[in-house]
Design a protein around this motif. Structure first.
Motif, short mmCIF file in Angstrom:
data_model
loop_
_atom_site.label_atom_id
_atom_site.label_comp_id
_atom_site.label_asym_id
_atom_site.label_seq_id
_atom_site.Cartn_x
_atom_site.Cartn_y
_atom_site.Cartn_z
N TYR A 166 40.14 -15.08 -13.41
CA TYR A 166 41.44 -15.13 -12.75
C TYR A 166 42.12 -13.77 -12.81
CZ TYR A 166 46.40 -16.23 -12.07
OH TYR A 166 47.70 -16.23 -11.65
N MET A 167 42.14 -13.17 -13.98
CA MET A 167 42.79 -11.87 -14.12
C MET A 167 42.05 -10.81 -13.30
SD MET A 167 45.44 -12.49 -15.91
CE MET A 167 46.10 -11.07 -16.76
N ALA A 227 30.80 -15.59 -9.73
CA ALA A 227 31.30 -14.39 -9.04
C ALA A 227 32.80 -14.25 -9.24
CB ALA A 227 30.99 -14.48 -7.55
N LEU A 228 33.25 -13.00 -9.20
CA LEU A 228 34.68 -12.72 -9.29
C LEU A 228 35.37 -13.26 -8.05
CD1 LEU A 228 36.70 -11.20 -11.14
CD2 LEU A 228 36.39 -9.24 -9.64
N PRO A 229 36.40 -14.10 -8.20
CA PRO A 229 37.12 -14.61 -7.03
C PRO A 229 37.75 -13.48 -6.23
CG PRO A 229 37.75 -15.80 -9.02
CD PRO A 229 36.94 -14.61 -9.46
N GLU A 280 42.40 -18.07 -4.89
CA GLU A 280 41.05 -18.63 -4.85
C GLU A 280 40.50 -18.91 -6.25
OE1 GLU A 280 36.90 -16.55 -3.85
OE2 GLU A 280 38.29 -16.51 -2.15
N ALA A 281 41.01 -18.21 -7.25
CA ALA A 281 40.50 -18.33 -8.62
C ALA A 281 40.80 -19.71 -9.20
CB ALA A 281 41.12 -17.26 -9.50
N GLN A 282 39.84 -20.24 -9.95
CA GLN A 282 40.02 -21.52 -10.63
C GLN A 282 40.30 -21.28 -12.10
OE1 GLN A 282 36.29 -23.54 -9.71
NE2 GLN A 282 37.42 -24.86 -8.32
N LEU A 283 41.44 -21.75 -12.57
CA LEU A 283 41.73 -21.71 -13.99
C LEU A 283 41.29 -23.05 -14.56
CD1 LEU A 283 45.21 -20.04 -14.52
CD2 LEU A 283 43.03 -19.35 -15.50
#
Length: 154
Positions: free
Chosen positions: A82-83, A17-19, A24-27
């Motif tokens: 992330y983007m 799912a889109l963060p 919250e996003a994991q790179l």
């Protein structure tokens, strides 16, 4: 089964799912298979969106990230997610671009990184924001980012 350098990736190959936010996003990163030779990696996000932190109106940009990796490369699906996490994130143009650059530097520790954010006009004024970290190693070919200055409908 033997472990590969890709076994620790949690987003690639799955339904992720889109963060909800950039924090919250994991790179994720992978080992650079060509770390013995400097070269340029370019990531282009021509349909970047975020929102104005004051009005909540959408902002649109064409973003170009160039970096010379050291030990790591960013995994492209995690970069895409992330983007995309900026879609509901309210921040000014300058904060978006510098935070993306700083996050990539923190995660990847590249030899050099630059990011150009070419924002589409709001209120008739386009804003371009640039961030750079480190010095590009000698001998690395760095092409122009290829984004023309905004000219309107003329």
């Amino acid at each position: 089964m033997t472990e590969t350098r890709y076994d620790k990736l949690g987003q690639l190959g799955g339904n992720t799912a889109l963060p909800q936010s950039p924090d919250e996003a994991q790179l994720e990163r992978v080992d650079n298979p060509c770390a013995d030779e400097p070269y340029l990696v370019r990531l282009v996000c021509p349909e970047f969106t975020s929102i104005c932190p004051v009005t909540g109106a959408p902002d649109f940009a064409h973003i170009v990230v160039d970096y010379v990796p050291d030990e790591y490369l960013v995994e492209s699906k995690s970069f895409k997610l992330y983007m995309g996490s900026f879609r509901n994130h309210g921040d000014f143009h300058e904060a978006c671009i510098t935070s993306i650059g700083k996050r990539l530097v923190a995660e990847l520790k590249p030899h050099w990184l630059r990011i150009g954010g070419y924002w589409y006009p709001r209120g008739g004024i386009p804003i371009d924001v640039f961030y750079q970290n480190g010095k590009c190693p000698e001998g690395v070919w760095v092409p122009d980012q290829g984004v023309a200055p905004y000219r309107g409908r003329g």
